[in-house]
Design a protein around this motif. Structure first.
Motif, PDB file in Angstrom:
ATOM      1  N   PRO A 187       0.810  -1.222   0.000  1.00 17.87           N
ATOM      2  CA  PRO A 187       0.000   0.000   0.000  1.00 17.87           C
ATOM      3  C   PRO A 187       0.845   1.274   0.000  1.00 17.87           C
ATOM      4  N   PRO A 188       0.571   2.204  -0.907  1.00 19.60           N
ATOM      5  CA  PRO A 188       1.361   3.435  -0.996  1.00 19.60           C
ATOM      6  C   PRO A 188       1.229   4.319   0.238  1.00 19.60           C
ATOM      7  N   TRP A 189       0.104   4.203   0.975  1.00 20.87           N
ATOM      8  CA  TRP A 189      -0.086   5.041   2.155  1.00 20.87           C
ATOM      9  C   TRP A 189       0.825   4.652   3.320  1.00 20.87           C
ATOM     10  N   LEU A 190       1.543   3.533   3.187  1.00 20.23           N
ATOM     11  CA  LEU A 190       2.500   3.149   4.212  1.00 20.23           C
ATOM     12  C   LEU A 190       3.848   3.861   4.046  1.00 20.23           C
ATOM     13  N   ALA A 191       4.074   4.465   2.905  1.00 27.30           N
ATOM     14  CA  ALA A 191       5.373   5.091   2.625  1.00 27.30           C
ATOM     15  C   ALA A 191       5.625   6.287   3.540  1.00 27.30           C
ATOM     16  N   GLU A 192       6.906   6.508   3.853  1.00 28.39           N
ATOM     17  CA  GLU A 192       7.298   7.678   4.632  1.00 28.39           C
ATOM     18  C   GLU A 192       6.934   8.952   3.865  1.00 28.39           C
ATOM     19  N   GLU A 193       6.699  10.059   4.608  1.00 31.43           N
ATOM     20  CA  GLU A 193       6.269  11.309   3.989  1.00 31.43           C
ATOM     21  C   GLU A 193       7.281  11.840   2.980  1.00 31.43           C
ATOM     22  N   TRP A 194       8.579  11.624   3.240  1.00 34.77           N
ATOM     23  CA  TRP A 194       9.623  12.146   2.362  1.00 34.77           C
ATOM     24  C   TRP A 194       9.816  11.300   1.110  1.00 34.77           C
ATOM     25  N   ASP A 195       9.181  10.151   1.074  1.00 37.05           N
ATOM     26  CA  ASP A 195       9.418   9.185   0.004  1.00 37.05           C
ATOM     27  C   ASP A 195       8.569   9.502  -1.231  1.00 37.05           C
ATOM     28  N   ASN A 196       8.906   8.884  -2.348  1.00 41.03           N
ATOM     29  CA  ASN A 196       8.122   9.016  -3.571  1.00 41.03           C
ATOM     30  C   ASN A 196       7.934   7.628  -4.167  1.00 41.03           C
ATOM     31  N   VAL A 197       6.761   7.074  -3.984  1.00 37.71           N
ATOM     32  CA  VAL A 197       6.493   5.723  -4.457  1.00 37.71           C
ATOM     33  C   VAL A 197       5.399   5.752  -5.524  1.00 37.71           C
ATOM     34  N   GLY A 198       5.247   4.616  -6.207  1.00 37.06           N
ATOM     35  CA  GLY A 198       4.234   4.523  -7.243  1.00 37.06           C
ATOM     36  C   GLY A 198       4.823   4.699  -8.633  1.00 37.06           C
ATOM     37  N   LEU A 199       3.965   5.078  -9.586  1.00 41.28           N
ATOM     38  CA  LEU A 199       4.389   5.243 -10.970  1.00 41.28           C
ATOM     39  C   LEU A 199       5.324   6.440 -11.096  1.00 41.28           C
ATOM     40  N   GLN A 200       6.528   6.205 -11.541  1.00 39.45           N
ATOM     41  CA  GLN A 200       7.527   7.249 -11.691  1.00 39.45           C
ATOM     42  C   GLN A 200       7.486   7.868 -13.086  1.00 39.45           C
ATOM     43  N   ILE A 201       7.252   7.039 -14.065  1.00 38.70           N
ATOM     44  CA  ILE A 201       7.152   7.497 -15.453  1.00 38.70           C
ATOM     45  C   ILE A 201       6.375   6.450 -16.240  1.00 38.70           C
ATOM     46  N   GLY A 202       5.557   6.893 -17.191  1.00 39.53           N
ATOM     47  CA  GLY A 202       4.831   5.943 -18.031  1.00 39.53           C
ATOM     48  C   GLY A 202       3.366   6.283 -18.189  1.00 39.53           C
ATOM     49  N   ASP A 203       2.704   5.509 -19.024  1.00 36.36           N
ATOM     50  CA  ASP A 203       1.286   5.685 -19.337  1.00 36.36           C
ATOM     51  C   ASP A 203       0.506   4.506 -18.762  1.00 36.36           C
ATOM     52  N   PRO A 204      -0.355   4.742 -17.772  1.00 36.79           N
ATOM     53  CA  PRO A 204      -1.112   3.646 -17.153  1.00 36.79           C
ATOM     54  C   PRO A 204      -1.997   2.883 -18.135  1.00 36.79           C
ATOM     55  N   ARG A 205      -2.320   3.498 -19.254  1.00 31.63           N
ATOM     56  CA  ARG A 205      -3.235   2.866 -20.208  1.00 31.63           C
ATOM     57  C   ARG A 205      -2.565   1.821 -21.095  1.00 31.63           C
ATOM     58  N   LEU A 206      -1.239   1.822 -21.169  1.00 32.41           N
ATOM     59  CA  LEU A 206      -0.532   0.955 -22.104  1.00 32.41           C
ATOM     60  C   LEU A 206      -0.549  -0.509 -21.672  1.00 32.41           C
ATOM     61  N   PRO A 207      -0.546  -1.423 -22.648  1.00 31.71           N
ATOM     62  CA  PRO A 207      -0.522  -2.854 -22.321  1.00 31.71           C
ATOM     63  C   PRO A 207       0.852  -3.278 -21.793  1.00 31.71           C
TER      64      PRO A 207
END
Length: 281
Positions: A17-37
């Protein structure tokens, strides 16, 4: 059914879960298109140039890493810089990059638990508890807001207690290491162990406040070792890379199973080309 970037992100957000990450952190999609296969996924520790270049050459669609490509907001993207060249390379090849960092350290069965399991440490508890306001997880779980305890690092007992020397030998064998840095009496008896994957100097006070005999982590400072020595404790610095890289294979196996259960298809591969940037000469 062919998976999309968005579907893989949804699975990862349930797993880590992304909500567990520390406040200073940056998690999740860094670059890209979520729609792509997505046909091919690589799991790696770092989104370094070597990994991203190899992923592009092999027509990989998504690279999932532990360390984020982007930590802080960017004011510009200079393709002549190391970070900028990676972004350019990924974008031009339609390669998405996703990171699960401190949320993967904190979550149950995450990086710290993977390390503990590999070393045969049982009866695990949290070394440094933190409180997370679960109201921030609305996008993952719509239940009422509550507070729950999570934490960084773990503390537990060995399945077969022994001396510090015995423990060092076990670590080197289990993690396939030639060298580790050790502070403490080689003959001291080890019954309880604290550990933290990655860079663990900040948790040394938590270790010293616990009942653990030894602390296993990476990037331990000189004065941390002196502090442990002064109270007849021990520290084993296994290095940042070695303490975290084992998550690559573990995450690849879990994600492969979850993708299959979701009824979508994508090939998962644990990236094997990464090496510790440090070596002994």
């Amino acid at each position: 059914m062919q998976a999309t970037v968005a579907q893989i992100i949804e699975i990862m957000d349930r797993l880590v879960p992304p909500w567990l990450a520390e406040e200073w952190d940056n998690v999740g999609l860094q670059i890209g298109d979520p729609r792509l296969p997505v046909q091919q996924i690589w799991i790696a520790l770092d989104p370094g140039a070597e990994v991203i270049e190899a992923a592009c050459k092999n027509k990989v669609d998504l690279v999932i890493t532990h360390h984020p490509l982007i930590f802080r907001p960017l004011k510009s993207i200079d393709f002549g810089t190391p970070g900028g060249s990676i972004i350019q390379m990924a974008a031009s090849h339609h390669l998405a990059i996703f990171a699960a960092h401190t949320n993967f350290d904190i979550v149950s069965d995450g990086v710290n638990d993977i390390l503990a399991q590999r070393l045969g440490i049982k009866q695990l508890e949290i070394l440094k508890p933190i409180v997370v306001d679960t109201a921030s997880q609305k996008e993952v779980n719509s239940s009422a807001s509550v507070e729950a305890s999570y934490g960084i690092g773990r503390i537990g007992v060995l399945d077969r207690p022994g001396s510090l020397t015995d423990l060092v030998s076990r670590i080197k064998k289990k993690l396939k290491l030639k060298f580790v840095k050790v502070a403490g009496d080689p003959k001291m008896k080890i019954s309880r162990i604290a550990l933290c994957s990655g860079s663990g100097s900040s948790l040394v006070p938590a270790f010293l406040s616990s009942e653990a005999d030894v602390y296993i982590s990476g990037d331990i400072h000189y004065h941390n070792a002196r502090d442990a020595e002064s109270v007849r404790r021990a520290i084993i610095d296994i290095g940042h890379f070695a303490s975290e890289h084992l998550m690559v294979e573990a995450l690849a196996q879990r994600l492969e199973q979850l993708i299959s259960e979701a009824g979508i298809s994508a090939k998962i591969r644990a990236c094997t080309i990464e090496k510790d940037p440090f070596r002994y000469v």
